[in-house]
Scaffold this active site. Structure first.
Site, PDB file in Angstrom:
ATOM      1  N   THR A   1     -12.690   2.268  13.434  1.00 34.49           N
ATOM      2  CA  THR A   1     -11.293   2.289  13.019  1.00 34.49           C
ATOM      3  C   THR A   1     -10.571   1.072  13.582  1.00 34.49           C
ATOM      4  O   THR A   1     -11.198   0.162  14.153  1.00 34.49           O
ATOM      5  CB  THR A   1     -10.641   3.652  13.386  1.00 34.49           C
ATOM      6  OG1 THR A   1      -9.337   3.691  12.816  1.00 34.49           O
ATOM      7  CG2 THR A   1     -10.557   3.879  14.887  1.00 34.49           C
TER       8      THR A   1
ATOM      9  N   MET B   1      -1.210   6.921   2.295  1.00 30.55           N
ATOM     10  CA  MET B   1      -2.452   6.989   3.090  1.00 30.55           C
ATOM     11  C   MET B   1      -2.186   7.504   4.507  1.00 30.55           C
ATOM     12  O   MET B   1      -3.099   7.967   5.182  1.00 30.55           O
ATOM     13  CB  MET B   1      -3.116   5.618   3.155  1.00 30.55           C
ATOM     14  CG  MET B   1      -3.766   5.209   1.858  1.00 30.55           C
ATOM     15  SD  MET B   1      -4.821   3.780   2.133  1.00 30.55           S
ATOM     16  CE  MET B   1      -5.219   3.356   0.462  1.00 30.55           C
TER      17      MET B   1
ATOM     18  N   LYS C   1     -12.668  -3.063  12.031  1.00 30.86           N
ATOM     19  CA  LYS C   1     -13.446  -2.931  10.794  1.00 30.86           C
ATOM     20  C   LYS C   1     -14.039  -4.258  10.305  1.00 30.86           C
ATOM     21  O   LYS C   1     -15.125  -4.281   9.735  1.00 30.86           O
ATOM     22  CB  LYS C   1     -12.585  -2.292   9.689  1.00 30.86           C
ATOM     23  CG  LYS C   1     -12.302  -0.812   9.947  1.00 30.86           C
ATOM     24  CD  LYS C   1     -11.545  -0.172   8.796  1.00 30.86           C
ATOM     25  CE  LYS C   1     -11.154   1.253   9.146  1.00 30.86           C
ATOM     26  NZ  LYS C   1     -10.402   1.916   8.076  1.00 30.86           N
TER      27      LYS C   1
HETATM   28  P1  NDP Z   1      -3.461  -3.478   7.908  1.00 34.47           P
HETATM   29  O1  NDP Z   1      -2.821  -3.769   9.213  1.00 34.47           O
HETATM   30  O2  NDP Z   1      -4.701  -4.164   7.501  1.00 34.47           O
HETATM   31  O3  NDP Z   1      -2.384  -3.725   6.701  1.00 34.47           O
HETATM   32  C1  NDP Z   1      -1.064  -3.252   6.812  1.00 34.47           C
HETATM   33  C2  NDP Z   1      -0.360  -3.400   5.470  1.00 34.47           C
HETATM   34  O4  NDP Z   1       0.925  -2.792   5.585  1.00 34.47           O
HETATM   35  C3  NDP Z   1      -0.116  -4.843   5.039  1.00 34.47           C
HETATM   36  O5  NDP Z   1      -0.192  -4.900   3.629  1.00 34.47           O
HETATM   37  C4  NDP Z   1       1.317  -5.095   5.536  1.00 34.47           C
HETATM   38  O6  NDP Z   1       2.000  -6.111   4.813  1.00 34.47           O
HETATM   39  C5  NDP Z   1       1.946  -3.762   5.239  1.00 34.47           C
HETATM   40  N1  NDP Z   1       3.134  -3.434   6.021  1.00 34.47           N
HETATM   41  C6  NDP Z   1       3.188  -3.143   7.343  1.00 34.47           C
HETATM   42  N2  NDP Z   1       4.453  -2.817   7.710  1.00 34.47           N
HETATM   43  C7  NDP Z   1       5.206  -2.923   6.570  1.00 34.47           C
HETATM   44  C8  NDP Z   1       6.588  -2.714   6.304  1.00 34.47           C
HETATM   45  N3  NDP Z   1       7.447  -2.341   7.256  1.00 34.47           N
HETATM   46  N4  NDP Z   1       7.020  -2.904   5.041  1.00 34.47           N
HETATM   47  C9  NDP Z   1       6.169  -3.278   4.065  1.00 34.47           C
HETATM   48  N5  NDP Z   1       4.833  -3.485   4.261  1.00 34.47           N
HETATM   49  C10 NDP Z   1       4.369  -3.310   5.512  1.00 34.47           C
HETATM   50  O7  NDP Z   1      -3.666  -1.880   7.919  1.00 34.47           O
HETATM   51  P2  NDP Z   1      -4.695  -1.037   7.028  1.00 34.47           P
HETATM   52  O8  NDP Z   1      -4.682  -1.602   5.664  1.00 34.47           O
HETATM   53  O9  NDP Z   1      -5.977  -0.895   7.737  1.00 34.47           O
HETATM   54  O10 NDP Z   1      -4.011   0.412   7.045  1.00 34.47           O
HETATM   55  C11 NDP Z   1      -2.830   0.670   6.313  1.00 34.47           C
HETATM   56  C12 NDP Z   1      -2.440   2.119   6.499  1.00 34.47           C
HETATM   57  O11 NDP Z   1      -3.386   2.984   5.894  1.00 34.47           O
HETATM   58  C13 NDP Z   1      -2.363   2.503   7.976  1.00 34.47           C
HETATM   59  O12 NDP Z   1      -1.169   3.226   8.173  1.00 34.47           O
HETATM   60  C14 NDP Z   1      -3.568   3.397   8.185  1.00 34.47           C
HETATM   61  O13 NDP Z   1      -3.290   4.402   9.154  1.00 34.47           O
HETATM   62  C15 NDP Z   1      -3.747   4.006   6.805  1.00 34.47           C
HETATM   63  N6  NDP Z   1      -5.149   4.382   6.542  1.00 34.47           N
HETATM   64  C16 NDP Z   1      -5.410   5.686   6.269  1.00 34.47           C
HETATM   65  C17 NDP Z   1      -6.699   6.094   6.004  1.00 34.47           C
HETATM   66  C18 NDP Z   1      -6.957   7.534   5.708  1.00 34.47           C
HETATM   67  O14 NDP Z   1      -8.136   7.937   5.725  1.00 34.47           O
HETATM   68  N7  NDP Z   1      -5.949   8.340   5.423  1.00 34.47           N
HETATM   69  C19 NDP Z   1      -7.825   5.145   6.018  1.00 34.47           C
HETATM   70  C20 NDP Z   1      -7.437   3.786   6.297  1.00 34.47           C
HETATM   71  C21 NDP Z   1      -6.138   3.441   6.557  1.00 34.47           C
HETATM   72  P3  NDP Z   1       1.854  -7.669   5.235  1.00 34.47           P
HETATM   73  O15 NDP Z   1       0.541  -8.117   4.677  1.00 34.47           O
HETATM   74  O16 NDP Z   1       3.008  -8.316   4.596  1.00 34.47           O
HETATM   75  O17 NDP Z   1       1.896  -7.699   6.738  1.00 34.47           O
END
Ligand code: NDP
Length: 270
Positions: free
Chosen positions: A60, A211, A64
């Site tokens: 996690t 998610m 990853k």
């Molecule tokens: P990353 O850190 O790789 O990506 C985060 C994403 O969220 C980016 O696209 C970022 O945009 C965006 N973001 C963050 N804060 C904001 C905000 N305030 N407003 C708009 N966009 C925002 O994280 P992951 O992709 O790994 O995970 C994303 C979410 O999914 C997490 O909350 C995680 O807990 C959840 N998740 C759930 C799973 C499940 O099994 N239920 C499995 C995997 C993940 P930018 O690129 O502009 O920074």
């Protein structure tokens, strides 16, 4: 069988509860622990676990991508996701897979959500969004529009797949027609913030999925309900779904996801 989840932080992880419940359902003897890897020592932590008899592990945040680099064998979906959430240690070699996408798709299909021919909005372009694109495309949607705060990341994601059904945009999306399904793959809900969308994106037939999960409805789910969405779901089903796929990879037993989901939902409510 000795298994674990590697992460940092790891305290909050529900994975041991989920996998021990699976083991009970499948009648298997499984030990599944939380493994806190120092930020600068992921690889050595994994190798120590293998040396202690570990057969597999989930990965996690934030490891990853590092996990991908560690593998000598990768599944197509791990390669497409650019990230590994499932490691298997077989005959001295490390195999990597990514079950996040299939976890989401099986949760949606299990809830009766039709992906085929649907217009899908995917918000976010981080690791989680990357992992779900290929499994959603395999369900033959009409289109997936990927929007992100940093537009260049959404554009990069679309460019990676070379598929005409994919479109990239910013959060101020220019599309004005409502979507059938809106999936929030941003981490905004973790800080109780809802990503706000332009008017008209959510209509009364739109199904919204966050998610993120918790004991209460997430900020995004509440926002979508206010905008008139017909149904909203959190990501607990995805979490249990991806775990079930990992468990199947390690043990050859596919557990009953719904039974475990009820159990974990009850734990969250306490
Ligand atoms: P990353 O850190 O790789 O990506 C985060 C994403 O969220 C980016 O696209 C970022 O945009 C965006 N973001 C963050 N804060 C904001 C905000 N305030 N407003 C708009 N966009 C925002 O994280 P992951 O992709 O790994 O995970 C994303 C979410 O999914 C997490 O909350 C995680 O807990 C959840 N998740 C759930 C799973 C499940 O099994 N239920 C499995 C995997 C993940 P930018 O690129 O502009 O920074």
């Amino acid at each position: 069988m000795k298994l674990c989840v590697f992460g940092n932080p790891i305290q909050q992880s529900r994975s041991p509860d989920i996998h021990h419940h699976f083991a009970q359902l499948c009648g298997l003897n499984v030990s599944y622990e939380k493994c806190l890897a120092p930020l600068d020592a992921f690889e050595s932590t994994v190798r120590q676990f293998i040396a202690s008899g570990g057969k597999g592990g989930n990965v996690t945040v934030p490891f990853k991508e590092e996990a991908l680099a560690l593998c000598s064998h990768l599944s197509d979906r791990a390669r497409a996701a650019g990230a590994v959430n499932t490691l298997s240690f077989i005959n001295g070699e490390i195999h990597g897979d990514n079950t996040d996408g299939i976890g989401l798709v099986s949760d949606l299909l299990g809830k009766g959500v039709k992906l085929e021919n649907s217009r899908i909005l995917l918000i976010g372009a981080g690791g989680a969004a990357r992992g779900v694109v290929l499994p959603i495309l395999a369900q033959q949607p009409e289109s997936i529009t990927i929007i992100n705060r940093t537009v260049a990341k959404a554009q990069g994601l679309v460019a990676q797949f070379n598929d005409t059904r994919l479109v990239a945009d910013g959060l101020d999306i220019s599309e004005t027609q409502p979507f059938d399904i809106v999936i929030n793959a941003t981490s905004a809900s973790l800080t109780d913030t809802a990503v706000e969308l332009p008017e008209g994106i959510i209509a009364n037939h739109t199904i919204c999925y966050d998610m993120v999960y918790g004991s209460d409805k997430t900020a995004f789910m509440q926002y979508c309900e206010q905008k008139g969405a017909c149904q909203t779901f959190d990501g607990l089903g995805m979490l249990v779904g991806q775990a079930a796929e990992s468990f199947n990879i390690w043990t050859g037993c596919m557990p009953d996801v719904q039974a475990t989901l009820i159990c974990v939902r009850n734990m969250l409510a306490k």
